[in-house]
Design an enzyme around this catalytic site. Sequence first.
Site, PDB file in Angstrom:
ATOM      1  CG  HIS C  67      77.408  -9.059  22.663  1.00 58.71           C
ATOM      2  ND1 HIS C  67      77.432 -10.112  23.556  1.00 58.71           N
ATOM      3  CD2 HIS C  67      78.187  -9.444  21.613  1.00 58.71           C
ATOM      4  CE1 HIS C  67      78.181 -11.078  23.065  1.00 58.71           C
ATOM      5  NE2 HIS C  67      78.654 -10.702  21.882  1.00 58.71           N
ATOM      6  CG  ASP C  96      96.883  -9.191  50.149  1.00 53.91           C
ATOM      7  OD1 ASP C  96      96.552  -8.670  49.073  1.00 53.91           O
ATOM      8  OD2 ASP C  96      96.062  -9.656  50.959  1.00 53.91           O
ATOM      9  CD1 TRP C 132      83.367  -3.956  19.325  1.00 60.45           C
ATOM     10  CD2 TRP C 132      84.804  -3.454  20.966  1.00 60.45           C
ATOM     11  NE1 TRP C 132      84.596  -4.460  18.978  1.00 60.45           N
ATOM     12  CE2 TRP C 132      85.507  -4.174  19.976  1.00 60.45           C
ATOM     13  CE3 TRP C 132      85.507  -3.026  22.103  1.00 60.45           C
ATOM     14  CZ2 TRP C 132      86.865  -4.472  20.069  1.00 60.45           C
ATOM     15  CZ3 TRP C 132      86.863  -3.334  22.186  1.00 60.45           C
ATOM     16  CH2 TRP C 132      87.520  -4.043  21.179  1.00 60.45           C
ATOM     17  CB  SER C 160      88.739   0.287  37.446  1.00 61.78           C
ATOM     18  OG  SER C 160      88.821  -1.101  37.577  1.00 61.78           O
ATOM     19  CB  SER C 161      91.945  -1.058  33.437  1.00 61.86           C
ATOM     20  OG  SER C 161      90.848  -1.826  33.123  1.00 61.86           O
ATOM     21  CG  HIS C 244      95.974  -5.142  17.570  1.00 60.89           C
ATOM     22  ND1 HIS C 244      95.250  -6.110  16.941  1.00 60.89           N
ATOM     23  CD2 HIS C 244      97.103  -5.735  17.984  1.00 60.89           C
ATOM     24  CE1 HIS C 244      95.930  -7.225  16.937  1.00 60.89           C
ATOM     25  NE2 HIS C 244      97.075  -7.022  17.578  1.00 60.89           N
ATOM     26  CE1 TYR C 248      97.636 -11.075  19.714  1.00 56.09           C
ATOM     27  CE2 TYR C 248      97.307  -8.812  19.037  1.00 56.09           C
ATOM     28  CZ  TYR C 248      97.463 -10.135  18.720  1.00 56.09           C
ATOM     29  OH  TYR C 248      97.424 -10.526  17.414  1.00 56.09           O
ATOM     30  CB  SER C 259     101.509 -21.766  29.973  1.00 49.85           C
ATOM     31  OG  SER C 259     101.362 -21.189  28.706  1.00 49.85           O
ATOM     32  CG  HIS C 293      95.377  -5.567  11.900  1.00 51.19           C
ATOM     33  ND1 HIS C 293      96.313  -6.295  12.577  1.00 51.19           N
ATOM     34  CD2 HIS C 293      94.361  -5.432  12.762  1.00 51.19           C
ATOM     35  CE1 HIS C 293      95.868  -6.592  13.775  1.00 51.19           C
ATOM     36  NE2 HIS C 293      94.684  -6.071  13.914  1.00 51.19           N
ATOM     37  CE  LYS C 322     102.985 -17.065  24.637  1.00 51.25           C
ATOM     38  NZ  LYS C 322     102.854 -17.558  25.909  1.00 51.25           N
ATOM     39  NE  ARG C 441      81.663  -6.422  13.179  1.00 52.09           N
ATOM     40  CZ  ARG C 441      82.713  -6.022  13.894  1.00 52.09           C
ATOM     41  NH1 ARG C 441      83.854  -5.743  13.290  1.00 52.09           N
ATOM     42  NH2 ARG C 441      82.641  -5.884  15.183  1.00 52.09           N
TER      43      ARG C 441
HETATM   44  C1  HEA Z   1      85.039 -11.827  24.808  1.00 48.20           C
HETATM   45  C2  HEA Z   1      84.060 -11.276  24.317  1.00 48.20           C
HETATM   46  C3  HEA Z   1      82.828 -11.898  23.732  1.00 48.20           C
HETATM   47  C4  HEA Z   1      82.124 -13.018  24.097  1.00 48.20           C
HETATM   48  C5  HEA Z   1      82.399 -13.967  25.229  1.00 48.20           C
HETATM   49  C6  HEA Z   1      81.036 -13.128  23.165  1.00 48.20           C
HETATM   50  C7  HEA Z   1      80.066 -14.133  23.211  1.00 48.20           C
HETATM   51  C8  HEA Z   1      79.056 -14.289  22.260  1.00 48.20           C
HETATM   52  N1  HEA Z   1      78.819 -13.481  21.173  1.00 48.20           N
HETATM   53 FE1  HEA Z   1      79.827 -11.777  20.720  1.00 48.20          FE
HETATM   54  N2  HEA Z   1      80.804 -10.069  20.253  1.00 48.20           N
HETATM   55  C9  HEA Z   1      81.906  -9.571  20.910  1.00 48.20           C
HETATM   56  C10 HEA Z   1      82.572 -10.163  21.969  1.00 48.20           C
HETATM   57  C11 HEA Z   1      82.165 -11.330  22.599  1.00 48.20           C
HETATM   58  N3  HEA Z   1      81.081 -12.096  22.265  1.00 48.20           N
HETATM   59  C12 HEA Z   1      82.298  -8.319  20.339  1.00 48.20           C
HETATM   60  C13 HEA Z   1      83.473  -7.445  20.787  1.00 48.20           C
HETATM   61  C14 HEA Z   1      81.407  -8.070  19.310  1.00 48.20           C
HETATM   62  C15 HEA Z   1      81.380  -6.893  18.364  1.00 48.20           C
HETATM   63  C16 HEA Z   1      80.393  -5.882  18.809  1.00 48.20           C
HETATM   64  C17 HEA Z   1      80.248  -4.800  17.814  1.00 48.20           C
HETATM   65  O1  HEA Z   1      80.054  -5.090  16.628  1.00 48.20           O
HETATM   66  O2  HEA Z   1      80.352  -3.649  18.214  1.00 48.20           O
HETATM   67  C18 HEA Z   1      80.479  -9.202  19.281  1.00 48.20           C
HETATM   68  C19 HEA Z   1      79.450  -9.329  18.344  1.00 48.20           C
HETATM   69  C20 HEA Z   1      78.632 -10.441  18.248  1.00 48.20           C
HETATM   70  C21 HEA Z   1      77.735 -10.679  17.182  1.00 48.20           C
HETATM   71  C22 HEA Z   1      77.542  -9.805  15.966  1.00 48.20           C
HETATM   72  C23 HEA Z   1      76.516  -8.781  16.232  1.00 48.20           C
HETATM   73  C24 HEA Z   1      76.360  -7.843  15.096  1.00 48.20           C
HETATM   74  O3  HEA Z   1      77.285  -7.688  14.299  1.00 48.20           O
HETATM   75  O4  HEA Z   1      75.285  -7.257  15.017  1.00 48.20           O
HETATM   76  C25 HEA Z   1      77.080 -11.868  17.459  1.00 48.20           C
HETATM   77  C26 HEA Z   1      76.075 -12.487  16.587  1.00 48.20           C
HETATM   78  O5  HEA Z   1      75.870 -13.617  16.580  1.00 48.20           O
HETATM   79  C27 HEA Z   1      77.608 -12.353  18.703  1.00 48.20           C
HETATM   80  C28 HEA Z   1      77.212 -13.528  19.332  1.00 48.20           C
HETATM   81  C29 HEA Z   1      77.769 -14.007  20.504  1.00 48.20           C
HETATM   82  C30 HEA Z   1      77.291 -15.206  21.174  1.00 48.20           C
HETATM   83  C31 HEA Z   1      76.161 -16.060  20.733  1.00 48.20           C
HETATM   84  C32 HEA Z   1      78.106 -15.355  22.285  1.00 48.20           C
HETATM   85  C33 HEA Z   1      78.002 -16.452  23.301  1.00 48.20           C
HETATM   86  O6  HEA Z   1      79.259 -17.014  23.487  1.00 48.20           O
HETATM   87  C34 HEA Z   1      77.439 -15.922  24.593  1.00 48.20           C
HETATM   88  C35 HEA Z   1      77.236 -17.060  25.557  1.00 48.20           C
HETATM   89  C36 HEA Z   1      76.753 -16.664  26.915  1.00 48.20           C
HETATM   90  C37 HEA Z   1      75.481 -16.691  27.307  1.00 48.20           C
HETATM   91  C38 HEA Z   1      74.402 -17.009  26.351  1.00 48.20           C
HETATM   92  C39 HEA Z   1      75.097 -16.328  28.698  1.00 48.20           C
HETATM   93  C40 HEA Z   1      74.224 -17.397  29.317  1.00 48.20           C
HETATM   94  C41 HEA Z   1      73.051 -16.828  29.974  1.00 48.20           C
HETATM   95  C42 HEA Z   1      71.786 -16.972  29.550  1.00 48.20           C
HETATM   96  C43 HEA Z   1      71.402 -17.712  28.322  1.00 48.20           C
HETATM   97  C44 HEA Z   1      70.666 -16.405  30.289  1.00 48.20           C
HETATM   98  C45 HEA Z   1      70.945 -15.013  30.608  1.00 48.20           C
HETATM   99  C46 HEA Z   1      69.793 -14.369  31.174  1.00 48.20           C
HETATM  100  C47 HEA Z   1      69.809 -13.672  32.291  1.00 48.20           C
HETATM  101  C48 HEA Z   1      70.931 -13.689  33.231  1.00 48.20           C
HETATM  102  C49 HEA Z   1      68.649 -12.811  32.589  1.00 48.20           C
HETATM  103  N4  HEA Z   1      78.542 -11.472  19.159  1.00 48.20           N
HETATM  104  C1  HEA Z   2      91.617 -12.451  21.736  1.00 49.30           C
HETATM  105  C2  HEA Z   2      91.559 -11.643  20.820  1.00 49.30           C
HETATM  106  C3  HEA Z   2      92.216 -11.684  19.471  1.00 49.30           C
HETATM  107  C4  HEA Z   2      93.359 -12.333  19.039  1.00 49.30           C
HETATM  108  C5  HEA Z   2      94.316 -13.177  19.835  1.00 49.30           C
HETATM  109  C6  HEA Z   2      93.492 -12.020  17.648  1.00 49.30           C
HETATM  110  C7  HEA Z   2      94.530 -12.472  16.858  1.00 49.30           C
HETATM  111  C8  HEA Z   2      94.769 -12.055  15.558  1.00 49.30           C
HETATM  112  N1  HEA Z   2      93.963 -11.233  14.806  1.00 49.30           N
HETATM  113 FE1  HEA Z   2      92.177 -10.486  15.386  1.00 49.30          FE
HETATM  114  N2  HEA Z   2      90.524  -9.503  16.029  1.00 49.30           N
HETATM  115  C9  HEA Z   2      90.007  -9.541  17.290  1.00 49.30           C
HETATM  116  C10 HEA Z   2      90.499 -10.254  18.370  1.00 49.30           C
HETATM  117  C11 HEA Z   2      91.667 -11.003  18.321  1.00 49.30           C
HETATM  118  N3  HEA Z   2      92.443 -11.222  17.233  1.00 49.30           N
HETATM  119  C12 HEA Z   2      88.815  -8.746  17.377  1.00 49.30           C
HETATM  120  C13 HEA Z   2      87.951  -8.523  18.601  1.00 49.30           C
HETATM  121  C14 HEA Z   2      88.627  -8.204  16.120  1.00 49.30           C
HETATM  122  C15 HEA Z   2      87.486  -7.341  15.606  1.00 49.30           C
HETATM  123  C16 HEA Z   2      87.327  -6.035  16.246  1.00 49.30           C
HETATM  124  C17 HEA Z   2      86.138  -5.330  15.698  1.00 49.30           C
HETATM  125  O1  HEA Z   2      86.211  -4.833  14.557  1.00 49.30           O
HETATM  126  O2  HEA Z   2      85.092  -5.288  16.390  1.00 49.30           O
HETATM  127  C18 HEA Z   2      89.736  -8.685  15.305  1.00 49.30           C
HETATM  128  C19 HEA Z   2      89.918  -8.326  13.979  1.00 49.30           C
HETATM  129  C20 HEA Z   2      91.050  -8.611  13.266  1.00 49.30           C
HETATM  130  C21 HEA Z   2      91.380  -7.994  12.018  1.00 49.30           C
HETATM  131  C22 HEA Z   2      90.567  -6.917  11.298  1.00 49.30           C
HETATM  132  C23 HEA Z   2      89.552  -7.530  10.434  1.00 49.30           C
HETATM  133  C24 HEA Z   2      88.652  -6.525   9.852  1.00 49.30           C
HETATM  134  O3  HEA Z   2      87.923  -5.861  10.580  1.00 49.30           O
HETATM  135  O4  HEA Z   2      88.664  -6.404   8.624  1.00 49.30           O
HETATM  136  C25 HEA Z   2      92.581  -8.549  11.606  1.00 49.30           C
HETATM  137  C26 HEA Z   2      93.279  -8.174  10.362  1.00 49.30           C
HETATM  138  O5  HEA Z   2      94.421  -8.313  10.200  1.00 49.30           O
HETATM  139  C27 HEA Z   2      92.982  -9.497  12.628  1.00 49.30           C
HETATM  140  C28 HEA Z   2      94.137 -10.249  12.584  1.00 49.30           C
HETATM  141  C29 HEA Z   2      94.588 -11.047  13.631  1.00 49.30           C
HETATM  142  C30 HEA Z   2      95.844 -11.789  13.580  1.00 49.30           C
HETATM  143  C31 HEA Z   2      96.804 -11.858  12.439  1.00 49.30           C
HETATM  144  C32 HEA Z   2      95.955 -12.403  14.808  1.00 49.30           C
HETATM  145  C33 HEA Z   2      97.120 -13.255  15.252  1.00 49.30           C
HETATM  146  O6  HEA Z   2      97.530 -12.908  16.549  1.00 49.30           O
HETATM  147  C34 HEA Z   2      96.823 -14.725  15.206  1.00 49.30           C
HETATM  148  C35 HEA Z   2      98.098 -15.542  15.312  1.00 49.30           C
HETATM  149  C36 HEA Z   2      97.853 -17.003  15.470  1.00 49.30           C
HETATM  150  C37 HEA Z   2      98.035 -17.961  14.546  1.00 49.30           C
HETATM  151  C38 HEA Z   2      98.436 -17.613  13.147  1.00 49.30           C
HETATM  152  C39 HEA Z   2      97.774 -19.381  14.838  1.00 49.30           C
HETATM  153  C40 HEA Z   2      98.906 -20.155  15.480  1.00 49.30           C
HETATM  154  C41 HEA Z   2     100.152 -20.158  14.699  1.00 49.30           C
HETATM  155  C42 HEA Z   2     100.727 -21.240  14.155  1.00 49.30           C
HETATM  156  C43 HEA Z   2     100.168 -22.615  14.328  1.00 49.30           C
HETATM  157  C44 HEA Z   2     102.026 -21.032  13.466  1.00 49.30           C
HETATM  158  C45 HEA Z   2     102.075 -21.346  12.021  1.00 49.30           C
HETATM  159  C46 HEA Z   2     101.154 -20.541  11.243  1.00 49.30           C
HETATM  160  C47 HEA Z   2     101.436 -19.868  10.109  1.00 49.30           C
HETATM  161  C48 HEA Z   2     102.792 -19.534   9.611  1.00 49.30           C
HETATM  162  C49 HEA Z   2     100.279 -19.439   9.252  1.00 49.30           C
HETATM  163  N4  HEA Z   2      92.032  -9.515  13.613  1.00 49.30           N
HETATM  164 CU   LIG Z   3      93.818  -6.219  15.823  1.00 48.37          CU
END
Ligand code: HEA
Ligand code: HEA
Ligand SMILES: [Cu+2]
Lengths: 384, 324, 544
Positions: C67, C96, C132, C160-161, C244, C248, C259, C293, C322, C441
């Site tokens: 997932h 293009d 993941w 690819s990326s 990390h 972004y 925007s 972090h 932003k 989790r």
């Molecule tokens: C951008 C990335 C992204 C997106 C969009 C989502 C979308 C969703 N995620 Fe995500 N999730 C992650 C990124 C994302 N996740 C990541 C990185 C992890 C961590 C993995 C890890 O721990 O290693 C995670 C882990 C994670 C967990 C924790 C699992 C665990 O710790 O064991 C859960 C649990 O609720 C969850 C739920 C969901 C749900 C309900 C959606 C929903 O928003 C999904 C909605 C979409 C649909 C439901 C599709 C609709 C289609 C159908 C219903 C029918 C499909 C059938 C056919 C086509 C045959 N996700």
């Molecule tokens: C789109 C992806 C995305 C984005 C944008 C962010 C944004 C941020 N993330 Fe997140 N993060 C993830 C995706 C993302 N993260 C994922 C996938 C994981 C889990 C990975 C895994 O373990 O599987 C994770 C996990 C993660 C952790 C680790 C947690 C843990 O495993 O214990 C931390 C810890 O510092 C963190 C921090 C932050 C912070 C500080 C920001 C900041 O960029 C947020 C900044 C934004 C704001 C603060 C709001 C707007 C600001 C204002 C309105 C200004 C005024 C506010 C103040 C002065 C408070 N993130």
């Molecule tokens: Cu991070």
Amino acid sequence: MLKRALALFLSCLSLMGTTSLGADGDDPSMGGGLTNLNMPKGVTEVSQVAYDVHMLMMWICTAIGVVVFGFMFYVMYAHRKSRGVEAANFHEHLGVEIAWTVVPALILIFMAIPATSALLKVYDTENADLDIKVTGYQWKWQYEHLGEGIKYMSEMRTSIDEIEGREPKGEHYLREVNQPLVIPVNKKVRFLITGNDVIHSWWVPDFGVKRDAVPGLFTAAWARVEEPGLYVGECTELCGKGHPFMPIVVEVKEEDDYNLWLAGKKEEAALYASTIGKQWSHEELMSKGEDVYKISCAGCHQADGNGISGIFPALNGSSIVQGPADGHIAVLINGIAGSSMQSFADQLSEVDIAAVIHYKRNTWDNSVGDIVQPIDVLNFKTAQ
Amino acid sequence: MSEEKYYVPEQSALPIFCATAMGVMAFGAASWVIEGGDAKIFLVGLALMTIVMYKWWSLVIEENMQGLASPQLKHSYVLGMLWFIFSEVMFFAAFFGALFYVRVFVNAWIGGEASVVLFDNTPTDAATANNDILWPGYERQWPVMETPDQAVNGEEAIFKGPDKNMSLPLWEYPASQWFSKLYTLLPWLPLWNTVILLSSSVTVHFAHTALKEGNRNVFLRYLGITVMLGFFFLCLQVAEYYEAYVHYGLTLQSGIYGTTFFMLTGFHGAHVTLGTGMLLIQLIRGLKGHFSHEDQFGFEAASWYWHFVDVVWLGLFIVVYIFG
Amino acid sequence: MAHGPAEGITRWLYTTNHKDIGTLYLWFSFAMFLTGGFFAMVIRAELFQPGVQLVQPEFFIQMTTMHGLVMVFGAIMPAFVGLANWMIPMMIGAPDMALPRMNNLSFWILPFAFAILISTLFMEGGGPNFGWTFYAPLSTTYAPDSVNYFIFAVHIMGASSIMGSINIIATVMNMRAPGMTYMKMPLFVWTWLITAFLLVAVMPVLAGAVTMMLMDINFGTSFFNAAGGGDPVLFQHVFWFFGHPEVYIIILPAFGVVSQIIPTFSRKPLFGYSSMVYATAAIAFLSFVVWAHHMFTVGMPIAGELYFMYATMLIAVPTGVKVFNWITTMYRGAITYETPMLFCIAFVILFTFGGFTGLMLSVAAADIQYHDTYFVVAHFHYVMVAGAVFSGTAAVYYWLPKWCGRMYDETMGKVQFWLAFIAFNITFMPQHFLGLAGMPRRYADYGLQFADWNMVSSVGAFLYGGAQILFLYNVVRTIMYGEPVKEAKVWEGAEGLEWLVPTPAPYHTFIRPPVVTSSAAGEDEWSISGATPHVAFKAAPGAG
Ligand code: HEA
Ligand code: HEA
Ligand SMILES: [Cu+2]
Ligand code: CUA
């Protein structure tokens, strides 16, 4: 089930708005209820500072959120086209742009101060009264009271039947172990945490202790628990399929009780050493062996001994199991390098090892017939 | 900017065949490394890839000869190449970073010393315990001649350190003896390799200048020399690996020292191979008379790559051999 | 060249056209989104109740892993690359992409990579079961054999990326129409330029990480083995140095989309254009120096821990800029609430919420309690689903009329929005509570105290899945039967080159580059010569 889901769903909708945070201390009933919303305060200094910074951060964010979203909702309401407003055309204002860069930065500095002092607390592991070595295994914990010569394994007690729904789930479902870690109250206990195979993480929320158990390296944490009692925690680093099934239970005792317990443990060990030479009968070994197998081996090799193809080999019919006893003992004592078949020398007693070997050699389709005695295992160990 | 049209190629079957080749190679490589696997599928992919590459480059060269490549299009190629090289830099950065982390931090922790000194320099609890309980007997050292495994398990250890290491002996001698000991460097391969690679960077630069001046013969001569130097480098590297495996007991399995040594020099060697190949192709093209003094992108790209490979070697030479 | 697309299947297989390739990317990513969503449904169904019901724990963690991988690498990233392919050449007046054949190659690698990745689920020993983030040694010594397929799939996916990003960089740096200076580019182009830079910088590091794994598994090296002098934690450093910035990479293009859309429906130029550009660059820069972090509990020395905490907190400043700019763009506008705008507003609110929890996570002492619990899961779904997915949905609704010359059904769009918005919150809001109450989790099963909120979350997830089906239906219906749109400027308030070309956008947009000039009043104007008649309009605000 469906009815319960629906009821829940409705109550949750109404709850979302009304329940205030901070409803900790609620006794989690069956299902946990929907009021269990916040982090526990816990019983140590560390867990309390963690709780305090958590609450502080949350309230600051809430306040910022109220201001920012409040303004946004106002704009969304007031500046709708349907109200007949004309769009303005400004797109820059140095003053506000500087302000909203500087003000959040100041807020962050304000946050960083308590955050730093909290972290210093977490790292204050010096001058501990006693050391506990915690080792994560797939999928159980081993605790060693350093300097006392006491170590024991702690494994989950919930049965597979409860997990797979063939039996009703007990009150302590997934939160019960055969042997909790025992520590004294009001003493600074330092935990030295490591892993045996993969990375685990030792977490007791009430202590504010969560440290990864990295194989080959130690991480340190500490706790001075202020109240005796039972505390429950979990493994929080993905460590394979048994990850949810290696709970932590810590029993915090008054100092005298702790010392009594320690003495008891030592006596037990001495007693064990004196009986190891005893000859065991086939039946004794079989019944003991079955127990050991269920707890220590079935997780991987499965209860029927057929393993899981591609990951865990079948023991039923295995040539090692049916071969000479020594080869089999060797596998258990040394493990198989580079696989999750770990060494059980430190985890199981000689009696347990002898019993489980004897059991496997004489159950399922295996029937070797001879008897493996604890003393054979001991001899094997000392010969190495 | 010019009003001329940017050449957007027609449909092409090459990309999807290239993607197929990559897919087959990836699948094949995986089934190859798995125990009991073989290289068949991988080789099929590789063959397909070779064909595609040949066709693709031929096509680009042909288009170029037809004058389809406007200066703007060429600039796209330039950007493409430069950013590709940047991505390569980051790939090496991962391995250099790993070396740094292991040497500075892990080695100290396992050896029972805290490496980061902030408030005081007593070893942290965890570091002391690492050494007392988990790896008794291991001492902080680099190169790691005795692995932690060996310190604990002796002969039974899986990871055994090498008998000798590859670092430059230069610093071991007191300053006064420095000169008299210089001769010990002479049979020493990495130093020669450095000399070779550095000179090849110079020769490729001469080739470039010659090409810009339209001096074809000089260009070809210097390019030829560069390719030769690249080839020599590779020969010496092979000799060095032989030496390491056979006489020094240094292998991929010799703990973290062998690991980082072979991974860094190995990937570098692979890039030298690629770079030499690229230059060789340019030499063949040059012999066919492909380059005019205005149109030389293919050669330039290869030469940038070559300079990059050279810089990486300098980094390697310093951290792996001198401070090794 | 001035002709239309080729007929039949080869149009798609052999294409060099940025619009075709964009379309391919978008459909591929949607297919992956459904696949990843399907895996999520399996996860949520299993977690509906405590106990092991539907799938075994072994398979459950494969689902979690897949997932995460499929959503991040298969759904979100390709979706934004697809948008980039479609829009960037149109926005900067390029004929293009800079390297069209390589563009097609970048796309076609993906189906192969994901075919290999997903096929591992059917192999002996099962697919990747290490999350993941694939921490060693669970992903090396203790992994099933299929990990080797995973490794090589990641390799070609990375290739690819990298190629895709180089293409975008070359396009933006080299193909802008005369007069289109950097500071006149639409923000979507800017955010993508910076994202592409991040990608080129960190994908090779990921390649390095999986290469180290490959060597440890098959060739006896000891990168991640303390016995040989390595360290499992080294893996985490290398991974998060990629990981990390990766998050972004996911969110910056989303910022770009928002925007573009908010000014359109506020009928007012984007506020603080240049500060938006600088903020994006600042976020990108900071993203390189905060990686640990994610590792507050591995036992780093306190100095490291403090440094990573402070650096992480800093990211709130540019991100805040932003958010404030978006809201101020709306301020004193004349706002209407079409579906794309609704999604963008939800984006601003929910993303900020997720940002707040991110900030809480960055406080190391508190992260000890949050780490690896559902609180983290809730955080990143707020920023990734309500962030990236919502903005992607908004982008499709916003540009779909331009792409296919037909209007989507507004009512259905609004219904989908409200369903998605409500269901999203029902799914992920409770996960905060679960995490705080102590649910880790990647758990296939949990204690009874977590049962109720899990059930709520699962119900929400199914509803949210339903919203996606509605989205698919709406898009397909629009393409096939939607109301035709004729005018070039589909939305009243829209500004930019892409709204000057006819609707639907012709197969080849700019045969002659358009020219950007300044009018007497100092306002910028665009004019397009060549394929389309002369047009002029105001340029990106604050520009120049
Ligand atoms: C951008 C990335 C992204 C997106 C969009 C989502 C979308 C969703 N995620 Fe995500 N999730 C992650 C990124 C994302 N996740 C990541 C990185 C992890 C961590 C993995 C890890 O721990 O290693 C995670 C882990 C994670 C967990 C924790 C699992 C665990 O710790 O064991 C859960 C649990 O609720 C969850 C739920 C969901 C749900 C309900 C959606 C929903 O928003 C999904 C909605 C979409 C649909 C439901 C599709 C609709 C289609 C159908 C219903 C029918 C499909 C059938 C056919 C086509 C045959 N996700
Ligand atoms: C789109 C992806 C995305 C984005 C944008 C962010 C944004 C941020 N993330 Fe997140 N993060 C993830 C995706 C993302 N993260 C994922 C996938 C994981 C889990 C990975 C895994 O373990 O599987 C994770 C996990 C993660 C952790 C680790 C947690 C843990 O495993 O214990 C931390 C810890 O510092 C963190 C921090 C932050 C912070 C500080 C920001 C900041 O960029 C947020 C900044 C934004 C704001 C603060 C709001 C707007 C600001 C204002 C309105 C200004 C005024 C506010 C103040 C002065 C408070 N993130
Ligand atoms: Cu991070
Ligand atoms: Cu042990 Cu998770």
